[in-house]
Every structure is written in structure tokens, then in C-alpha cells.
Scaffold this motif. Structure first.
Motif, PDB file in Angstrom:
ATOM      1  N   VAL A  53       0.846  -1.192   0.000  1.00 38.50           N
ATOM      2  CA  VAL A  53       0.000   0.000   0.000  1.00 38.50           C
ATOM      3  C   VAL A  53       0.882   1.242   0.000  1.00 38.50           C
ATOM      4  CG1 VAL A  53      -1.766   1.303   1.251  1.00 38.50           C
ATOM      5  CG2 VAL A  53      -1.828  -1.213   1.259  1.00 38.50           C
ATOM      6  N   ALA A  54       0.521   2.210  -0.852  1.00 37.82           N
ATOM      7  CA  ALA A  54       1.087   3.551  -0.790  1.00 37.82           C
ATOM      8  C   ALA A  54      -0.060   4.476  -0.397  1.00 37.82           C
ATOM      9  CB  ALA A  54       1.676   3.951  -2.139  1.00 37.82           C
ATOM     10  N   ASP A  55       0.010   5.044   0.792  1.00 37.07           N
ATOM     11  CA  ASP A  55      -1.147   5.763   1.331  1.00 37.07           C
ATOM     12  C   ASP A  55      -1.097   7.238   0.942  1.00 37.07           C
ATOM     13  OD1 ASP A  55      -3.420   6.484   2.661  1.00 37.07           O
ATOM     14  OD2 ASP A  55      -2.956   5.335   4.468  1.00 37.07           O
ATOM     15  N   PHE A  56      -1.474   7.500  -0.317  1.00 33.75           N
ATOM     16  CA  PHE A  56      -1.505   8.871  -0.818  1.00 33.75           C
ATOM     17  C   PHE A  56      -2.615   9.690  -0.165  1.00 33.75           C
ATOM     18  CE2 PHE A  56       0.205   6.479  -4.593  1.00 33.75           C
ATOM     19  CZ  PHE A  56       1.504   6.966  -4.497  1.00 33.75           C
ATOM     20  N   ASP A  57      -3.690   9.040   0.201  1.00 31.48           N
ATOM     21  CA  ASP A  57      -4.777   9.727   0.904  1.00 31.48           C
ATOM     22  C   ASP A  57      -4.276  10.319   2.216  1.00 31.48           C
ATOM     23  OD1 ASP A  57      -7.451  10.460   1.775  1.00 31.48           O
ATOM     24  OD2 ASP A  57      -7.434   8.631   2.978  1.00 31.48           O
ATOM     25  N   ALA A  58      -3.610   9.511   3.014  1.00 28.12           N
ATOM     26  CA  ALA A  58      -3.104   9.987   4.303  1.00 28.12           C
ATOM     27  C   ALA A  58      -2.070  11.091   4.117  1.00 28.12           C
ATOM     28  CB  ALA A  58      -2.496   8.823   5.088  1.00 28.12           C
ATOM     29  N   ALA A  59      -1.318  11.038   3.015  1.00 25.14           N
ATOM     30  CA  ALA A  59      -0.256  12.021   2.784  1.00 25.14           C
ATOM     31  C   ALA A  59      -0.791  13.388   2.380  1.00 25.14           C
ATOM     32  CB  ALA A  59       0.701  11.504   1.713  1.00 25.14           C
ATOM     33  N   THR A  60      -2.017  13.448   1.851  1.00 31.38           N
ATOM     34  CA  THR A  60      -2.485  14.707   1.258  1.00 31.38           C
ATOM     35  C   THR A  60      -3.755  15.278   1.901  1.00 31.38           C
ATOM     36  OG1 THR A  60      -3.758  13.468  -0.411  1.00 31.38           O
ATOM     37  CG2 THR A  60      -1.504  14.142  -1.001  1.00 31.38           C
ATOM     38  N   ARG A  61      -4.401  14.555   2.786  1.00 28.17           N
ATOM     39  CA  ARG A  61      -5.699  15.010   3.294  1.00 28.17           C
ATOM     40  C   ARG A  61      -5.547  16.083   4.372  1.00 28.17           C
ATOM     41  NH1 ARG A  61      -6.763   9.078   5.859  1.00 28.17           N
ATOM     42  NH2 ARG A  61      -5.592   9.329   7.824  1.00 28.17           N
ATOM     43  N   ASP A  62      -6.608  16.834   4.541  1.00 31.64           N
ATOM     44  CA  ASP A  62      -6.699  17.854   5.584  1.00 31.64           C
ATOM     45  C   ASP A  62      -7.050  17.166   6.897  1.00 31.64           C
ATOM     46  OD1 ASP A  62      -7.365  19.925   7.298  1.00 31.64           O
ATOM     47  OD2 ASP A  62      -8.621  20.981   5.853  1.00 31.64           O
ATOM     48  N   PRO A  63      -6.198  17.232   7.902  1.00 30.00           N
ATOM     49  CA  PRO A  63      -6.508  16.551   9.166  1.00 30.00           C
ATOM     50  C   PRO A  63      -7.833  16.998   9.776  1.00 30.00           C
ATOM     51  CG  PRO A  63      -4.220  17.270   9.131  1.00 30.00           C
ATOM     52  CD  PRO A  63      -4.887  17.894   7.935  1.00 30.00           C
ATOM     53  N   ALA A  64      -8.214  18.247   9.526  1.00 27.48           N
ATOM     54  CA  ALA A  64      -9.466  18.760  10.099  1.00 27.48           C
ATOM     55  C   ALA A  64     -10.689  18.312   9.313  1.00 27.48           C
ATOM     56  CB  ALA A  64      -9.419  20.285  10.160  1.00 27.48           C
TER      57      ALA A  64
END
Length: 408
Positions: A360-371
Motif C-alpha cells: 500500500v502507498a497511502d496517498f490519501d493519508a499524505a495529502t488530506r486535511d486533518p481537520a
């Protein structure tokens, strides 16, 4: 995010390919170079699509950037989507200076099966003959091709995030100045792959995707695509740990459905997997980041997962590994609805937890807004809520663990 690969039998399949070199671009190889190579790898690649219109008695100058270095550069030219033979009597490769200009003295003519003229039938490709020499990693090359007569349907890669150049009438492939190249284009024309013999065994990671992998939203002519960032990271590693990168994204592409036609988003990932990915030398890992366009078009979770499973099965059957990239946020884009976001989340859960991908390469986690995890972080938003900008592509290119992309 770290990955655990299933061990796959190394396949010894190879392609019959030949090569090209350029003085100044390609340095002379030592006498024992032929005994030190590690095999053919794709140092740069693009997926075939279709450009509108036609070309008539003019030269196109494409610009590509290598990922790994090696010797005996090979250029693969494609007429895969053409409807009549593509004829060229002059093809030159050189080292880019700036824009359409070539570093003086670096330009050399390519041959194909010993001839300076090549005729490529509809649906086919051609690979140039080799000349000895070495090409460095992370080097911008020009490939200039004179079109004889008038083309039919043009095989091209649209939205390349790199300018190519069209000349005034005539053969200007050998010109090192930019004077004849009066028209900029955002497509790569007929250019499918650059192949080198690596100095030791090196494998290629093919990034299969859509506009987010083509990196629409980045600054043109700056090589800020996330696969370029990944290639630059590998170039900093000791030579035995390096991997090559071949970018096989097509803007608007889907996993399911779709055929290549003028103005289209290319053939689907399922339709183009063999031609765009598995036939390219050295490809051992497929990193797939694709599915948002399917969700936008109305695909259900079950349909999209069935498509992923077919990609997985076919890549595994070829003896290679496949890594799943999580779908990046789309919460403030035209794609978003609560129902479509639920599908994206379900798909990402599958990619992260099913174990069906080799990693898995977690591009979602790398680019999402934490809020607000449904949205891109503001600093990464290219302006439409969907396509990451230069900073977002940097974050994506930094996301994968480098050693874990190697197919063991």
C-alpha cells in the motif's frame, strides 16, 4: 506507509529492443561495459492516447527526463492508436538545453533496423538501434521526429505537463536551435518509452493512473509530478537500491470501461495494462492509483473492487507485484457527493486492509486535511479540490517507502 510483498517468481521475459546514443548526450562506454550491464529497464515511459487533428511534413520535438542512468539508450516510438502507417525519415535524440533548443554537439541520428527511415504500421511500435555510450539519471533529452506526408490519427500522450514543440514545414530534426520550432504543445507525440541497459540489475516501477498520476495541477516543464519526485528520491540512494520509474498515467482515465479515441481519456486501465505496462522492459512493480473517475462516472464499490481484482490477478499471473495507492481526497471538488465519498472511503479501506495488493502507498493519508479528511489539505490543493499542486505532488512522491516498492 510500509508494505509487505508476496514473493513472486522472477520472470525472465525480455523484449527484442534496440538502442540509440548521442555524442555529448551519451558518453563513450568503457571497453568492458558489455559485460557489466544488469539488463534492460524502462527509464522513462508514457501511456498512449490520441491527439486530435493531423500532422503534415513537419518535425515534432519531444522532451523527456530519464529516471535511472545506463548505457545504450533505446527509444520506442508508437503508432498504437494510428489508422495508417506512420513514416519518418529522420529521428534525432539530443540533450535539452532550454525550451526547444538542444545542447550544441549533443544531437545524433537514430536508425531503425539499420535504416534512417522507419515505417510503423497502425497498431504497432518501433524501437531504435543501439549505439554505445551512457546516459545519466535525471537528464532531459529531446527526441525529434520528422513526419513524412500527412498522419492519420495521432498516437500521443495528452496533458503531459511538459511542452513539446512542432516545427514549421520540413525536416528540422537535426536542428539544435529552436528557431524552426514555433508552436508549443502539451502532448508527447508518438513517444512511448526510453530504455537503457542498467549497470547492475535495476527494476522499473510503472505508475498506472489517471490525471493525478499524470500530475495535472503541477507547474509545466518543471518535472514536479509525484512519479518524478519518487524518481529523484531513488537517484539519491546507493546504486544497488535504485529503481526506475515509468509514468503510465492518462488524464481522465478509468479502471473500468472506455476505449481510446480522439478527445477521450484513453483506453481503460484494464484494456491498456499489457501494452502500456507489462510490455515495457524491466517493469516488476505496478503502482496503481486510479478509481476517482470511475466513482464520478457512477461505478459502485463492488464494480471498482472487481476491476482492481482483475488488475491484481493479471499482474500476478505475469510474475510481478502490484501496489495499491489509496485514492486522494476529493471533498471540495466537482466529483464530491456524500454517496461518492462513501465509495472512496470503502475503496481505500479495501486497499489498506484486504491484503490483496502486495503493498500500500497511502496517498490519501499524505495529502488530506486533518481537520476534514474528505478534502485535500489547503497547502496541497491545485485549485479545483481534486488535483494536488506542486507541494501536494511532493507529499505524494515522499509517501511510499522506497525499499518496499521493490518486487521481491
Amino acid at each position: 506507509m510500509g508494505m509487505t510483498f508476496t514473493a513472486w517468481r522472477r520472470v525472465g521475459a525480455s523484449l527484442l529492443v534496440t538502442a540509440v546514443s548521442a555524442a555529448g548526450l551519451v558518453a563513450a562506454a568503457p571497453d568492458d561495459a558489455a559485460t557489466t550491464g544488469g539488463g534492460l529497464v524502462t527509464t522513462w515511459g508514457a501511456a498512449d492516447d490520441i491527439a486530435g487533428g493531423s500532422l503534415s511534413d513537419m518535425t515534432v520535438r519531444n522532451v523527456l527526463r530519464t529516471s535511472v542512468g545506463g548505457k545504450d539508450l533505446r527509444i520506442r516510438i508508437s503508432n498504437a492508436n494510428g489508422d495508417q502507417p506512420l513514416v519518418s525519415d529522420t529521428v534525432y535524440v539530443g540533450r535539452q538545453d532550454s525550451g526547444a533548443s538542444v545542447v550544441p554537439g549533443s544531437s545524433r541520428r537514430l536508425t531503425f533496423s539499420g535504416s534512417t527511415t522507419v515505417t510503423i504500421p497502425p497498431g504497432a511500435m518501433a524501437i531504435s538501434d543501439p549505439l554505445p555510450g551512457t546516459v545519466p539519471a535525471l537528464t532531459s533529452l529531446t527526441v525529434s521526429l520528422h513526419v513524412v506526408g500527412t498522419t492519420g490519427v495521432i498516437t500521443a500522450h495528452n496533458r503531459a505537463m511538459q511542452h513539446s514543440y512542432k516545427s514549421t514545414s520540413g525536416d528540422h530534426a537535426a536542428d539544435e536551435s529552436s528557431t524552426a520550432y514555433q508552436t508549443e504543445s502539451s502532448a508527447w507525440f508518438f513517444l512511448n518509452a526510453a530504455i537503457v541497459e542498467a549497470p547492475r540489475p535495476v527494476e522499473t516501477v510503472a505508475t498506472l493512473g489517471d490525471s493525478i498520476t499524470s500530475s495535472v495541477g503541477t507547474t509545466i516543464d518543471t518535472n514536479r509530478r509525484w512519479p518524478d519526485i519518487l524518481a529523484a528520491r531513488y537517484a539519491q540512494l546507493p546504486e544497488p537500491r535504485r529503481l526506475a520509474i515509468s509514468n503510465e498515467g492518462i488524464s481522465g482515465n478509468r479502471v473500468l470501461g472506455g476505449i481510446a479515441k480522439a478527445g477521450s481519456a484513453g483506453a481503460s486501465a484494464l484494456a491498456r495494462l499489457d501494452k502500456d505496462v507489462l510490455t515495457k522492459p524491466g517493469v516488476r512493480t505496478v503502482l496503481v492509483l486510479e478509481g476517482i473517475n470511475d466513482i464520478y462516472a457512477g461505478a459502485t464499490t463492488e464494480q471498482l473492487l472487481a476491476g482492481y481484482r482483475q488488475l491484481i490477478a493479471r499482474v500476478h499471473a505475469s510474475g510481478r507485484c502490484i501496489v495499491g495507492g489509496t485514492l486522494t481526497p476529493m471533498g471540495s471538488s466537482f466529483v464530491y457527493t456524500p454517496e461518492k465519498e462513501a465509495i472512496r472511503q470503502a475503496v481505500n479501506t479495501f486497499i489498506r486492509t484486504s491484503g490483496e495488493f502486495d503493498g500500500v502507498a497511502d496517498f490519501d493519508a499524505a495529502t488530506r486535511d486533518p481537520a476534514d479528511p474528505s478534502r485535500l489539505a489547503a497547502a496541497y490543493d491545485g485549485g479545483d479540490g481534486l488535483h494536488p499542486n506542486d507541494a501536494g505532488n511532493q507529499a505524494m512522491g515522499d509517501a511510499p517507502d522506497l525499499d518496499s516498492l521493490r518486487c521481491r
